[in-house]
Design a protein around this motif. Structure first.
Motif, short mmCIF file in Angstrom:
data_model
loop_
_atom_site.label_atom_id
_atom_site.label_comp_id
_atom_site.label_asym_id
_atom_site.label_seq_id
_atom_site.Cartn_x
_atom_site.Cartn_y
_atom_site.Cartn_z
N ILE A 105 68.22 25.33 10.42
CA ILE A 105 67.62 26.62 10.76
C ILE A 105 66.48 26.94 9.81
N ALA A 106 66.65 26.63 8.52
CA ALA A 106 65.58 26.88 7.55
C ALA A 106 64.36 26.02 7.86
N ARG A 107 64.58 24.78 8.30
CA ARG A 107 63.46 23.90 8.65
C ARG A 107 62.68 24.48 9.81
N LEU A 108 63.39 24.90 10.84
CA LEU A 108 62.72 25.47 12.00
C LEU A 108 62.00 26.77 11.63
N TRP A 109 62.61 27.54 10.74
CA TRP A 109 61.99 28.80 10.32
C TRP A 109 60.69 28.52 9.57
N ARG A 110 60.67 27.48 8.74
CA ARG A 110 59.44 27.11 8.03
C ARG A 110 58.37 26.68 9.02
N GLU A 111 58.77 25.96 10.05
CA GLU A 111 57.81 25.56 11.08
C GLU A 111 57.22 26.77 11.78
N ALA A 112 58.07 27.78 12.01
CA ALA A 112 57.58 29.01 12.66
C ALA A 112 56.55 29.68 11.76
N GLN A 113 56.80 29.71 10.44
CA GLN A 113 55.85 30.30 9.51
C GLN A 113 54.52 29.57 9.54
N GLN A 114 54.59 28.24 9.52
CA GLN A 114 53.37 27.44 9.56
C GLN A 114 52.60 27.69 10.85
N SER A 115 53.33 27.90 11.94
CA SER A 115 52.69 28.13 13.23
C SER A 115 51.93 29.45 13.24
N PHE A 116 52.55 30.54 12.78
CA PHE A 116 51.85 31.81 12.89
C PHE A 116 50.67 31.87 11.92
N LEU A 117 50.76 31.17 10.79
CA LEU A 117 49.63 31.14 9.87
C LEU A 117 48.48 30.34 10.48
N ALA A 118 48.79 29.22 11.11
CA ALA A 118 47.75 28.41 11.76
C ALA A 118 47.10 29.18 12.90
N ILE A 119 47.90 29.89 13.69
CA ILE A 119 47.35 30.70 14.78
C ILE A 119 46.41 31.76 14.22
N GLY A 120 46.83 32.41 13.15
CA GLY A 120 45.98 33.42 12.54
C GLY A 120 44.66 32.86 12.06
N ARG A 121 44.70 31.66 11.50
CA ARG A 121 43.46 31.02 11.04
C ARG A 121 42.53 30.70 12.21
N TYR A 122 43.10 30.23 13.31
CA TYR A 122 42.28 29.96 14.49
C TYR A 122 41.67 31.26 15.04
N LEU A 123 42.44 32.34 14.98
CA LEU A 123 41.92 33.62 15.46
C LEU A 123 40.76 34.10 14.58
N VAL A 124 40.90 33.94 13.27
CA VAL A 124 39.82 34.31 12.37
C VAL A 124 38.57 33.49 12.68
N GLN A 125 38.78 32.19 12.86
CA GLN A 125 37.66 31.31 13.18
C GLN A 125 36.99 31.69 14.49
N ALA A 126 37.82 31.97 15.50
CA ALA A 126 37.27 32.33 16.81
C ALA A 126 36.47 33.62 16.74
N LYS A 127 36.99 34.60 16.00
CA LYS A 127 36.27 35.88 15.91
C LYS A 127 34.93 35.70 15.21
N GLN A 128 34.87 34.79 14.24
CA GLN A 128 33.63 34.56 13.51
C GLN A 128 32.61 33.79 14.34
N LYS A 129 33.07 32.87 15.18
CA LYS A 129 32.16 31.95 15.85
C LYS A 129 31.81 32.31 17.28
N LEU A 130 32.71 32.99 17.98
CA LEU A 130 32.44 33.30 19.38
C LEU A 130 31.40 34.41 19.50
N PRO A 131 30.61 34.41 20.57
CA PRO A 131 29.63 35.47 20.78
C PRO A 131 30.30 36.84 20.86
#
Length: 225
Positions: free
Chosen positions: A59-85
């Motif tokens: 369960i802890a392993r899966l929870w860590r994966e969930a953390q990594q996922s939401f952080l990666a999603i947030g980074r993509y959102l930051v990138q998209a907001k900066q680069k998209l028209p």
């Protein structure tokens, strides 16, 4: 546990560590599905565990994966907001993503807090909602939270909510004391000036009497009858 062994599909991490592992029947039955669906099913497959330690580890392993996922999603959102028209980012979020504007905003705030060094990635809470509570603190509040031991990966939502309420209560109390001190100071100033004004009025009356009975009222001189 006794009985017939239960077959299971290895999770993605186990597959990556065992490139030579044979394909299980369950995995081979996915050959007719789109690649994305295969990955999703492999990720959500589970196996029979035997004791509390194994459950905690998995369960802890899966929870860590969930953390990594939401952080990666947030980074993509930051990138998209900066680069998209201008306007395209908002349209993308509202029309195409599996979550709404508020969730997108929260994930961006988390990613920015980590990437700007406000929250160390290793100390980022494993729940997105809890991480957001930390990410949106003012710098002085975040420093206080860190000093109080709240900036850590296993932080729970009730802890940060209770801490914020207590800090707000203390801040309100300190602000009330400051306002009370300021009020007392202003009262002293007013009293001192009133005493000085009364002294000036008496002195003015003495001067008017010495000058022959002229009375000065609001800056205008009038002869007394």
């Amino acid at each position: 546990m006794t009985g017939k062994p239960t077959s299971f599909v290895l999770g993605r991490a186990e597959v990556a560590r065992r490139p030579g592992s044979p394909v299980t029947p369950a995995a081979s039955s996915l050959s007719g599905l789109p690649p994305r669906s295969q990955v999703d099913i492999v990720r959500t497959a589970h196996r029979e565990l035997r004791n509390p330690d194994e459950y905690v580890r998995e369960i802890a392993r899966l929870w860590r994966e969930a953390q990594q996922s939401f952080l990666a999603i947030g980074r993509y959102l930051v990138q998209a907001k900066q680069k998209l028209p201008h306007g395209e980012f908002q349209r993308m979020v509202e029309a195409s993503l599996p979550f709404g504007r508020q969730t997108a905003y929260e994930l961006r705030m988390i990613a920015e807090a980590v990437d700007k060094g406000r929250i160390p990635e290793l100390k980022l809470p494993q729940s997105a909602s809890v991480a957001y509570q930390l990410a949106t603190l003012k710098p002085e509040d975040l420093a206080a939270a860190d000093q109080d031991g709240l900036v850590r990966s296993d932080l729970r939502r009730p802890e940060i909510i209770a801490w914020k309420r207590e800090r707000l209560r203390r801040s309100a109390g300190a602000n009330h004391e400051a306002l009370a001190r300021r009020r007392a100071r202003l009262a002293e100033i007013i009293q001192r000036h009133e005493e000085e004004l009364e002294k000036a009025r008496r002195e003015l009356a003495d001067l008017e009497e010495a000058l022959g009975g002229k009375v000065i009222i609001e800056g205008m001189a009038e002869e007394q009858g």
